[in-house]
Design a protein around this motif. Sequence first.
Motif, PDB file in Angstrom:
ATOM      1  N   ASP A 187      66.111 -43.612 -21.268  1.00 55.02           N
ATOM      2  CA  ASP A 187      67.294 -44.435 -21.551  1.00 55.02           C
ATOM      3  C   ASP A 187      68.089 -44.586 -20.264  1.00 55.02           C
ATOM      4  O   ASP A 187      68.543 -43.598 -19.696  1.00 55.02           O
ATOM      5  CB  ASP A 187      68.175 -43.753 -22.603  1.00 55.02           C
ATOM      6  N   CYS A 188      68.259 -45.815 -19.823  1.00 52.58           N
ATOM      7  CA  CYS A 188      69.042 -46.045 -18.611  1.00 52.58           C
ATOM      8  C   CYS A 188      70.530 -46.068 -18.984  1.00 52.58           C
ATOM      9  O   CYS A 188      70.943 -46.883 -19.808  1.00 52.58           O
ATOM     10  CB  CYS A 188      68.636 -47.362 -17.961  1.00 52.58           C
ATOM     11  N   PRO A 189      71.325 -45.181 -18.402  1.00 52.86           N
ATOM     12  CA  PRO A 189      72.740 -45.139 -18.772  1.00 52.86           C
ATOM     13  C   PRO A 189      73.514 -46.312 -18.164  1.00 52.86           C
ATOM     14  O   PRO A 189      74.674 -46.518 -18.509  1.00 52.86           O
ATOM     15  CB  PRO A 189      73.214 -43.812 -18.177  1.00 52.86           C
ATOM     16  N   CYS A 190      72.880 -47.065 -17.273  1.00 52.30           N
ATOM     17  CA  CYS A 190      73.599 -48.152 -16.605  1.00 52.30           C
ATOM     18  C   CYS A 190      73.462 -49.469 -17.363  1.00 52.30           C
ATOM     19  O   CYS A 190      74.454 -50.150 -17.597  1.00 52.30           O
ATOM     20  CB  CYS A 190      73.086 -48.293 -15.176  1.00 52.30           C
ATOM     21  N   CYS A 191      72.242 -49.827 -17.757  1.00 53.18           N
ATOM     22  CA  CYS A 191      72.072 -51.111 -18.442  1.00 53.18           C
ATOM     23  C   CYS A 191      71.725 -50.927 -19.916  1.00 53.18           C
ATOM     24  O   CYS A 191      71.615 -51.903 -20.646  1.00 53.18           O
ATOM     25  CB  CYS A 191      71.014 -51.969 -17.756  1.00 53.18           C
ATOM     26  N   GLY A 192      71.523 -49.675 -20.359  1.00 52.25           N
ATOM     27  CA  GLY A 192      71.315 -49.426 -21.778  1.00 52.25           C
ATOM     28  C   GLY A 192      69.899 -49.629 -22.270  1.00 52.25           C
ATOM     29  O   GLY A 192      69.617 -49.441 -23.447  1.00 52.25           O
TER      30      GLY A 192
END
Lengths: 998, 193, 106
Positions: free
Chosen positions: C5-10
Motif C-alpha cells: 500500500d503506497c501511503p502517498c497515492c493510496g
Amino acid sequence: MTQPNRLDDGGVLIDRSHKIKFFFDGKPYNGHPGDTLASALLANGVKLVNRSYKYHRPRGIVSSGPEEPNALVNLGSDATHEPNIRMTQIELHDGLDATSQNRFPNLDADIGVLNAAASRLYPAGFYYKTFIHPRHAWKYLFEPVIRRIAGLGKAPTHPDNSQYEHTYAFCDVLIAGGGVAGLVAAKAASEAGARVILAEQTERLGGRLLVDDDAEIDGKPARVWLEETIAALEAMDNVTIRLRTCCSAAYDHNYCLLYERSGDRGEAAQVRHRLWRVRTARVIAATGMIERPIAFHYNDVPGVMLASAVRDYVKLWGVSPGEKTVVYTTNDDGYRTALALHEAGRTVRAILDSRKDPSGPLVEKARAAGLEIRPNTGIGKAKAKRNKLEQIETVNFDKPEAPGKTMYCDCVAMSNGWSPVIHLYSHSGGKALWDEDAVMYRPDPANPPRGKDAEAMVFVAGSANGELTTDAVVAQAAEIASEALSQLGMKTSAVAPSVTAVTETTTVPVWCTPSPGKAGLGGKHFLDYQNDVTVADVALAAREGYESVEHAKRYTTLGMATDQGKLSNINGHAILGKTLGKTMAEVGTTTFRPPFTPISFGSIAGRETGNLFKPVRQTAMHDWHAAHGADWEPVGDWRRPYRYQRGDEDRDTSIHRECLRVRNSVGILDASTLGKIIVKGPDAPKFLDMMYTNMMSSLKPGKCRYGLMNNENGFLMDDGVVVRLDEETFLCHTTSGGADRIHAWFEEWLQTEWFDFKVYVANVTEQYSQIAVAGPKGLELLGSLDSDIDFAAVPFMGMAEGTVEGCPVRAFRISFTGELSYEFAVPVSFGLALWEKLHAKAEALGGGVYGTEAQHILRAEKGFVVIGDETDGTVTAHDVGMSWAVSKKKEDFIGKRAMERSDLTRPDRKQLVGLLTEDPNEVLPDGAHGVENGKAIGHVTSTYFSPTLKRSIAMALINGGRARFGEVIQISTAKKKTIRAVICDPVFYDKKGERQDV
Amino acid sequence: MSELDLSLARPILEGVSDTGANGLKLFVQLLRGMVTLRADLSSPSVAAAVKDVTGSDMPDVRKATENVLWMSTDELLLLMPYGEGGAVAAKLGEALAGEHHLAVDVSDARSLFKLEGGAAREVLAKGAPVDLARDKFAVGDLRRTRISHIAAAFWQSGAEPDVFEIICFRSYANYLWEWLEESSREGSMPGIL
Amino acid sequence: MLLIDCPCCGVSGEETEFAAGGEAHIVRAGPGSSDADFASYLFDRKNPRGVHFERWRHAFGCGKWFHMVRSTQTLEVFGVYKADVTSPPQDILDRVEAARAEGRVK
C-alpha cells in the motif's frame, strides 16, 4: 480397429456416437470424444506406455489424473512439440500424435533395460558415490555419457508457434477445485456477493461425484444435485468458472497462479496456454485427495494401478483396464472398485484386504455380490510376461514366509488410503499435521499461511481437509466457506446441503508388503515410479545416516521427479520412519513447492517473445540510422548507431572514415540518449552543490560546466554537462545509461534526506533529441543554416536559444571530441527534420554522420574518460586525474567524507595513464592486465587504433601510474603473450585544447 | 530570420489498428501538447493557475479530467494542443511567480495511445497489475503503473466506459504499440471483465 | 509476491510496481564524522529475521519514497508511512508490539 477393453455400456464422459483417430508411436488407434489419451490407450489394450528413468523398466498407466508418474509422452512435433505431458491429462482429439519417451529403439525392445540387470550396482546415492574421482572426468566423461542416457522427453528443436497469454485477475474468493466441496464453497461465496473465480484442472465439474454417486444430496441423487448446482453457478454474474485451469500456486499475500490449458485440443487455438496472475482476498482449496499405492515386489509392472483410477476408467470412460482384476486394499473404498468392475461385467479375481476383519456396508455389498474377499492378505509378488502383468502371488501378513496363492490377472487395483492435496495450504508456509487416526497429513488450522495483515489466506475444504465421505465433505466445505467469507465481512444465505452417504471405516495402511518365501523383502518394492526409488533405497539412506526427511529425499531422489512425489512421498516417509523407529509426526514431511503440476515454458513467457522479449528504446532518428547502414550498440535499453556501413566495407573502414571526418571537416552524431534532468527551485544551487563534486552554485546563467557525480563511497557514478538556464533552473546532462538512475538518485535525496529543500526535478530526457555537430568546418556549417542564432558569438561552454531551419533549439557549445563542437537540443518531434537538414549541410561540406565507436575513439585521443569504461565503481575523480573537478571549498557533497578515507588517498592507487605500445600497429586487448614481478599492477580501460595519430593508443589504470610516465611495462594478454608499452599522459592529441576553443 | 515551422514536427509513429477483436480499435494519437507542473497541489493559487490555463478543476488523487492528469502528490500533467506547451508553461511560470513550482513543456516526451472497444480492459489486464473491473476502474480514474516491462499510465477521460488513453515515454512507443496490437488479437481475451 | 500500500497515492499494488530501498532511518554521516560512524553509515545494515523497517519507492507509480514495516519472516505488514520523517509513527510501533505479544514475530 476395435477397442478390446471398451465396455459395452457406461462412460459418462465419452460420446460413443463419434470416433476419433489418434496415433501413439506412429500406430493408429480409435477413441471417442471425451477420452483422455490414457483412457483411449487402455481401451485399446495398450498397457506398456513408457520406460522408467533409471532402470528402463516397462511401465504402464497408474492413475487417472495429475498424479500420474509413469505415463509421460512427447506430444506433437516440430513447432508444436511438447515433452513430458501426462497422458491422463491429455484430452483426446482428432489426429493427436503422441510418442513414448525414454526408450531406444522402441518401447518393447529397449536397450536401456540393461541398467536393470546391473541394478545392484546402482544403490541410493549411486551418482554421489561414483562420479567423484577423478575430478575432471565429470566434465569430459561422466556427464556427457550420463546426459545421453538420462532425461525424460525430448527437448523441442523448433521454435514454438503457439500463442501464449498472461492476464492479471482479481477476486474476493479463489476456489481451487470444482469437485463437490468446491461447488458448495462457490455457491456459498456467490450468494454472499463475493467476486469468485473457480478453477478446475480437468474439463469437467463434479470431481469424484461423477464416479462415486452412491450418496444423496438434498434428497436427490448426487448427479441431479450436481447438474442443478452447476447451472445455478453458471447463472451468477459474480462467478467465473474456468475449466482446464489448475491453481498451480498460492504465493505470498495471496498471489496465485492459474495455469489454463485452453488450447491443447488439436484445433488451431488462438491461445494454447494462459497464465493467470490472480490476487485474491482468500483462497478456498478444494483440491481433493490422491490415493496412495502400496509397495510390493514388482509393484510397477504395467497393469498395476490405483483402485480409484481403475474405477474412474470404468465409470467415466467405459474402459476396463483389465479382463481379470485383483483388488488389493487396506480400506473400504477399494471395494467400490471391485463392485464397479463386477457391475460392468468384468472378473474380479479376488479382493485382498490387509485388515483382519473387514466389515461395513461396502464390504457387505461385495460379499453379497459373491466376490471373493481374503482378509489379512496382500500381494506379495507381481510377475510380468511380455512387459505386462500376468500373475500375482498373495501373502498372508501373519505368515509371510509361507508360499502364497498364485492368481492369474492382467490388472491390480490397489488402494492404501488417501492423502489430502494440501499443496496450496503449504506453498506460503501453512503447516501440515499428521493425523494418526485418519493416517494422513491434514492442514494444521492453527498454522495457516498468513497474509499481509496476518490473516489466514488459504482455507481448505472437503476431502483436501481429510474428509472421506460425501456428507462430511459437504458439511465441512460449507462451514469453512462461511468462515472465509465472514473474515471478508460477508455473509452467505446459502444453506449447506444435507447428505446421506455410505459409512466407511478407516484405512489400516500397508507401507511395504512382505514378499512370500524366505527372502521376505526380496526384489524391488517401488515407491517412486518416476525416479525408480525403492523401499530398499530409502532404508539404505536411513542406515547411511540420511535421517532427516529432506536429506533422505535428496540422497535417494524420492519425490524429486516431475510428479514431485504425489504418490510416493507419504509411503517413503513411512518407510524412513519405520527404519529409524520414528513416528510419521517425528519424521515430518518435505515442503510442497509450486507449481502443483509442471507448467509450460510458453505460459511463463506469454507474449513476451521476439520483439516483445525486452523493450528497445528508439530515438527519433532510429529509422534514418537503420536506412543508412547503422550497426547497433545497445546502451541500456537504447540502440545507438555504432557506425554506418557503406557497401560491404569492413568495420574499421567505416569507423576510421567517421573519425577523420570529425577531425578534418564536420560530423554529426545522434546524442539523443543523453540524460537530461531539469532541477529547479530556490534551493537548486545548494542541492546541486551536494550532488556534484564541483561547485555548481557559482555557474552563471547561460553557461555550461562539466560535472562529476560521486556515490557516498566516494567513487564516480556519473558525469555530464550542467547548464544553468536561469537563477533557479539547471539542466543536468547525464550519461545515456544513467538518466533514469540519476533522476531517481536526485529524487531519493530530495524525498528522503533533504525534504526541506525547495527543489523540483523533472526528467526531460525524452523531450529532446540531441544532435552534436563537431569538426573544424562546424562553424561553416552552422553559418549556412537559416537561424536567428549567431553561433560564432557563442563562447566555449556557452549556450544560445533560437530557431534553426524552422526548429526550436537550444545550442550548447560543448565538446566531447576535442573539436569545435555544438550540441543542439530540439523537441523530439523536430528531431528527424533537423537531423536531415544538418546531415545535408554536413555532406555538402564533405562531412557526414559519425557513430558511437568513432565518438569513443575521438574522446580517447583527447584522454576524456567514459563512466563505465575508465571507471568501474571503485575509481575516484582523483584516480582519473580530475582533481580539478573536485571542490576544495565546499563543506560537504556526496562522497566528500569517503574521499578523505585513507584508502582513497593512498599515493599508490591505480591512476589513469595513457599507454603507447612499442609496436604502433599493435592494439592492446581491452581489459588486459599490466604485470610486474608476477603481479597485476593495473588494467587497460580503453584501447583503439587512432586513425588521427595513425597508431594504437590506450588508456589504463596503473598503480601509482602518474609518477611513472616514460616507463615501459608489460601487458599480459589472454594468449599468454606480453606486449611492451610506454606509460604516458592520457591526452594523446591537441594537449592544449586549442581546437575546441577557437 | 528563421521562423518556427510546426509542420516539421512528426510523431514517432502514426496509425490506427483495427484488430477486429470485440470491435477493438487502437490509435496512436497525433502530437499533443503536454506540460508537467510540479507544485503544492493544495495551494489555491496553483489550482487557480491550472484552472486558468486548462479550464479544468484540480483533479483528485489518481483522477483525470479531460486535460489534467494527477501524476503524483505534487505533480500534474496538463494536456493542450501541440505547439502550445511552451506558452502554457510560461503562463504558469508567470502566474506562480514567487511560489515554488516547476512548469516545463514536455509535449514531445511521451506518446499517447487510445484503445477503445469492449475488450480494452482485458487487453490492459494482460500486462498491467491493476484491477480493471468496471466498478473498480471507471470514467475519471487514472493509474500510473507498468504495462509489460515499461512504465505507463492510463485513464478514462471520456464518458465512454471502454475508451482508454495510454501514455508511455516516447522511445518506448514502438514497443507499446506492438504489445497492444499483439495483445488485442482476436480470440485471445480471457473473457472475465 | 508482496501486496504494498503506497501511503502517498493510496494504490494497493503488487511488488513489481515498487522498488526496495533497504533499511530505513539510517542517519547520514558527512564530513567531520568519525571513521567508525562513517563506516557504520556506509556499511552496517540490519538483516533481521523478523520486524524490519524499510524504505520503498513506488517506482512505476507516483514515484514517491515511503517507509514500510514488515516481518521478513512472515511477510506481515505492520504499516506504511511517508518518507519525510526520521522515526516510525507510534501506532505502527504499537502494532509491532502487539504482534510480538501474540508471538507472531520476534
